[in-house]
Motif scaffolding. Sequence first.
Motif, PDB file in Angstrom:
ATOM      1  N   HIS A   1       1.741   5.610   7.183  1.00  0.00           N
ATOM      2  CA  HIS A   1       0.909   5.040   8.231  1.00  0.00           C
ATOM      3  C   HIS A   1      -0.058   4.036   7.619  1.00  0.00           C
ATOM      4  O   HIS A   1      -1.003   3.612   8.269  1.00  0.00           O
ATOM      5  CB  HIS A   1       0.131   6.133   8.982  1.00  0.00           C
ATOM      6  CG  HIS A   1       1.042   7.088   9.689  1.00  0.00           C
ATOM      7  ND1 HIS A   1       1.751   6.745  10.803  1.00  0.00           N
ATOM      8  CD2 HIS A   1       1.390   8.366   9.403  1.00  0.00           C
ATOM      9  CE1 HIS A   1       2.486   7.781  11.199  1.00  0.00           C
ATOM     10  NE2 HIS A   1       2.278   8.767  10.369  1.00  0.00           N
ATOM     11  N   SER A   2       0.211   3.691   6.370  1.00  0.00           N
ATOM     12  CA  SER A   2      -0.675   2.763   5.673  1.00  0.00           C
ATOM     13  C   SER A   2      -0.607   1.375   6.303  1.00  0.00           C
ATOM     14  O   SER A   2       0.460   0.896   6.672  1.00  0.00           O
ATOM     15  CB  SER A   2      -0.274   2.675   4.201  1.00  0.00           C
ATOM     16  OG  SER A   2      -1.045   1.690   3.563  1.00  0.00           O
ATOM     17  N   SER A   3      -1.760   0.756   6.383  1.00  0.00           N
ATOM     18  CA  SER A   3      -1.801  -0.618   6.877  1.00  0.00           C
ATOM     19  C   SER A   3      -1.660  -1.617   5.730  1.00  0.00           C
ATOM     20  O   SER A   3      -1.580  -2.815   5.965  1.00  0.00           O
ATOM     21  CB  SER A   3      -3.102  -0.866   7.630  1.00  0.00           C
ATOM     22  OG  SER A   3      -4.202  -0.644   6.754  1.00  0.00           O
ATOM     23  N   HIS A   4      -1.613  -1.124   4.494  1.00  0.00           N
ATOM     24  CA  HIS A   4      -1.485  -1.987   3.321  1.00  0.00           C
ATOM     25  C   HIS A   4      -0.020  -2.346   3.098  1.00  0.00           C
ATOM     26  O   HIS A   4       0.812  -1.482   2.838  1.00  0.00           O
ATOM     27  CB  HIS A   4      -2.054  -1.309   2.073  1.00  0.00           C
ATOM     28  CG  HIS A   4      -3.505  -0.993   2.185  1.00  0.00           C
ATOM     29  ND1 HIS A   4      -4.478  -1.966   2.159  1.00  0.00           N
ATOM     30  CD2 HIS A   4      -4.150   0.190   2.347  1.00  0.00           C
ATOM     31  CE1 HIS A   4      -5.659  -1.397   2.293  1.00  0.00           C
ATOM     32  NE2 HIS A   4      -5.490  -0.093   2.414  1.00  0.00           N
TER      33      HIS A   4
ATOM     34  N   VAL B   1       1.424  -3.844   0.662  1.00  0.00           N
ATOM     35  CA  VAL B   1       1.906  -3.572  -0.691  1.00  0.00           C
ATOM     36  C   VAL B   1       2.448  -2.142  -0.780  1.00  0.00           C
ATOM     37  O   VAL B   1       3.516  -1.908  -1.358  1.00  0.00           O
ATOM     38  CB  VAL B   1       0.789  -3.809  -1.739  1.00  0.00           C
ATOM     39  CG1 VAL B   1       1.209  -3.363  -3.114  1.00  0.00           C
ATOM     40  CG2 VAL B   1       0.372  -5.268  -1.751  1.00  0.00           C
ATOM     41  N   ILE B   2       1.753  -1.211  -0.203  1.00  0.00           N
ATOM     42  CA  ILE B   2       2.202   0.189  -0.220  1.00  0.00           C
ATOM     43  C   ILE B   2       3.481   0.331   0.590  1.00  0.00           C
ATOM     44  O   ILE B   2       4.437   0.973   0.152  1.00  0.00           O
ATOM     45  CB  ILE B   2       1.087   1.121   0.324  1.00  0.00           C
ATOM     46  CG1 ILE B   2      -0.093   1.137  -0.645  1.00  0.00           C
ATOM     47  CG2 ILE B   2       1.627   2.534   0.552  1.00  0.00           C
ATOM     48  CD1 ILE B   2      -1.309   1.854  -0.131  1.00  0.00           C
ATOM     49  N   ARG B   3       3.534  -0.285   1.732  1.00  0.00           N
ATOM     50  CA  ARG B   3       4.737  -0.207   2.575  1.00  0.00           C
ATOM     51  C   ARG B   3       5.938  -0.817   1.867  1.00  0.00           C
ATOM     52  O   ARG B   3       7.039  -0.262   1.877  1.00  0.00           O
ATOM     53  CB  ARG B   3       4.490  -0.897   3.911  1.00  0.00           C
ATOM     54  CG  ARG B   3       3.409  -0.211   4.747  1.00  0.00           C
ATOM     55  CD  ARG B   3       3.112  -0.990   6.003  1.00  0.00           C
ATOM     56  NE  ARG B   3       4.178  -0.842   6.983  1.00  0.00           N
ATOM     57  CZ  ARG B   3       4.242   0.133   7.882  1.00  0.00           C
ATOM     58  NH1 ARG B   3       3.296   1.049   7.913  1.00  0.00           N
ATOM     59  NH2 ARG B   3       5.222   0.180   8.734  1.00  0.00           N
ATOM     60  N   GLN B   4       5.740  -1.960   1.202  1.00  0.00           N
ATOM     61  CA  GLN B   4       6.843  -2.590   0.474  1.00  0.00           C
ATOM     62  C   GLN B   4       7.281  -1.744  -0.712  1.00  0.00           C
ATOM     63  O   GLN B   4       8.470  -1.615  -0.986  1.00  0.00           O
ATOM     64  CB  GLN B   4       6.452  -3.995   0.015  1.00  0.00           C
ATOM     65  CG  GLN B   4       6.422  -4.988   1.153  1.00  0.00           C
ATOM     66  CD  GLN B   4       5.990  -6.363   0.704  1.00  0.00           C
ATOM     67  OE1 GLN B   4       5.223  -6.515  -0.238  1.00  0.00           O
ATOM     68  NE2 GLN B   4       6.470  -7.374   1.409  1.00  0.00           N
ATOM     69  N   PHE B   5       6.312  -1.188  -1.441  1.00  0.00           N
ATOM     70  CA  PHE B   5       6.660  -0.329  -2.566  1.00  0.00           C
ATOM     71  C   PHE B   5       7.527   0.836  -2.097  1.00  0.00           C
ATOM     72  O   PHE B   5       8.570   1.127  -2.687  1.00  0.00           O
ATOM     73  CB  PHE B   5       5.406   0.216  -3.259  1.00  0.00           C
ATOM     74  CG  PHE B   5       5.730   1.288  -4.258  1.00  0.00           C
ATOM     75  CD1 PHE B   5       6.230   0.963  -5.499  1.00  0.00           C
ATOM     76  CD2 PHE B   5       5.557   2.630  -3.929  1.00  0.00           C
ATOM     77  CE1 PHE B   5       6.554   1.962  -6.416  1.00  0.00           C
ATOM     78  CE2 PHE B   5       5.873   3.631  -4.828  1.00  0.00           C
ATOM     79  CZ  PHE B   5       6.378   3.299  -6.084  1.00  0.00           C
ATOM     80  N   LEU B   6       7.118   1.495  -1.019  1.00  0.00           N
ATOM     81  CA  LEU B   6       7.878   2.630  -0.514  1.00  0.00           C
ATOM     82  C   LEU B   6       9.261   2.213  -0.014  1.00  0.00           C
ATOM     83  O   LEU B   6      10.243   2.934  -0.198  1.00  0.00           O
ATOM     84  CB  LEU B   6       7.103   3.353   0.581  1.00  0.00           C
ATOM     85  CG  LEU B   6       5.856   4.088   0.095  1.00  0.00           C
ATOM     86  CD1 LEU B   6       5.050   4.606   1.276  1.00  0.00           C
ATOM     87  CD2 LEU B   6       6.224   5.211  -0.859  1.00  0.00           C
ATOM     88  N   TYR B   7       9.361   1.053   0.580  1.00  0.00           N
ATOM     89  CA  TYR B   7      10.646   0.553   1.039  1.00  0.00           C
ATOM     90  C   TYR B   7      11.584   0.333  -0.149  1.00  0.00           C
ATOM     91  O   TYR B   7      12.728   0.808  -0.157  1.00  0.00           O
ATOM     92  CB  TYR B   7      10.455  -0.747   1.823  1.00  0.00           C
ATOM     93  CG  TYR B   7      11.758  -1.405   2.186  1.00  0.00           C
ATOM     94  CD1 TYR B   7      12.544  -0.894   3.211  1.00  0.00           C
ATOM     95  CD2 TYR B   7      12.211  -2.522   1.497  1.00  0.00           C
ATOM     96  CE1 TYR B   7      13.756  -1.487   3.547  1.00  0.00           C
ATOM     97  CE2 TYR B   7      13.413  -3.115   1.827  1.00  0.00           C
ATOM     98  CZ  TYR B   7      14.183  -2.592   2.848  1.00  0.00           C
ATOM     99  OH  TYR B   7      15.379  -3.172   3.167  1.00  0.00           O
ATOM    100  N   PHE B   8      11.114  -0.385  -1.175  1.00  0.00           N
ATOM    101  CA  PHE B   8      11.964  -0.648  -2.335  1.00  0.00           C
ATOM    102  C   PHE B   8      12.247   0.631  -3.122  1.00  0.00           C
ATOM    103  O   PHE B   8      13.330   0.797  -3.682  1.00  0.00           O
ATOM    104  CB  PHE B   8      11.366  -1.733  -3.224  1.00  0.00           C
ATOM    105  CG  PHE B   8      11.432  -3.091  -2.585  1.00  0.00           C
ATOM    106  CD1 PHE B   8      12.657  -3.663  -2.256  1.00  0.00           C
ATOM    107  CD2 PHE B   8      10.280  -3.785  -2.283  1.00  0.00           C
ATOM    108  CE1 PHE B   8      12.732  -4.906  -1.649  1.00  0.00           C
ATOM    109  CE2 PHE B   8      10.344  -5.031  -1.673  1.00  0.00           C
ATOM    110  CZ  PHE B   8      11.573  -5.590  -1.357  1.00  0.00           C
ATOM    111  N   PHE B   9      11.292   1.540  -3.153  1.00  0.00           N
ATOM    112  CA  PHE B   9      11.534   2.823  -3.814  1.00  0.00           C
ATOM    113  C   PHE B   9      12.634   3.591  -3.078  1.00  0.00           C
ATOM    114  O   PHE B   9      13.496   4.203  -3.717  1.00  0.00           O
ATOM    115  CB  PHE B   9      10.240   3.648  -3.869  1.00  0.00           C
ATOM    116  CG  PHE B   9      10.416   4.957  -4.576  1.00  0.00           C
ATOM    117  CD1 PHE B   9      10.537   4.996  -5.958  1.00  0.00           C
ATOM    118  CD2 PHE B   9      10.471   6.143  -3.872  1.00  0.00           C
ATOM    119  CE1 PHE B   9      10.712   6.203  -6.628  1.00  0.00           C
ATOM    120  CE2 PHE B   9      10.644   7.352  -4.520  1.00  0.00           C
ATOM    121  CZ  PHE B   9      10.759   7.382  -5.911  1.00  0.00           C
TER     122      PHE B   9
END
Length: 182
Positions: A124-127, A129-137
């Motif tokens: 639920h992060s609005s950041h 960078v965090i969303r992209q990191f989790l997507y690529f992970f």
Amino acid sequence: MDRGYLDSSVMDAVDSMKLKYIIPAKDNHKVIKFKKMDLKYCKDVYGNEFPFMVLRDNIGSSKRVNANFVHIVYYSHKKHDFSFYTNINVNENNVIELAELYRKRWGIENGYQERKIGIREKTHSSHMVIRQFLYFFSILVYNIWNIINLIMRIYGLSHIILMDFLISMGNRKWKTIINNNG
């Protein structure tokens, strides 16, 4: 390429770069008419016969591009019946190979659709960078699962279900994956 690239300007651009393409055919009235036409037969390396057809077709309304329309019906563990456009010269000697390339490409595409459903990042992060990191992970984890299953298949071991893999990885019990499956 994806079905959305079945466009004369895109196909012309790819041709101008001297690249090859295979694009799924949309089931419009012209394609349905093509599929009802007589099919020729080719043989695979085992002598099995497969019906197929190749037609030279013009794509586009304002800018026209010539491409090969290919329709093939063959069996590889299950029935495959599909149509695509390509700028590759197609004949009875290479039609099954091209059909397999097409099928495998869609297997990859469907696998990523499964990944989107099965292991999509949940945040639920609005950041961004965090969303992209989790997507690529999540893509990395999905690819590791595919590599492990490929290795398992090479050694004749059973397939690992994605959810079992994720639970074992989440519990830091990656050795149980190998021990339970061979």
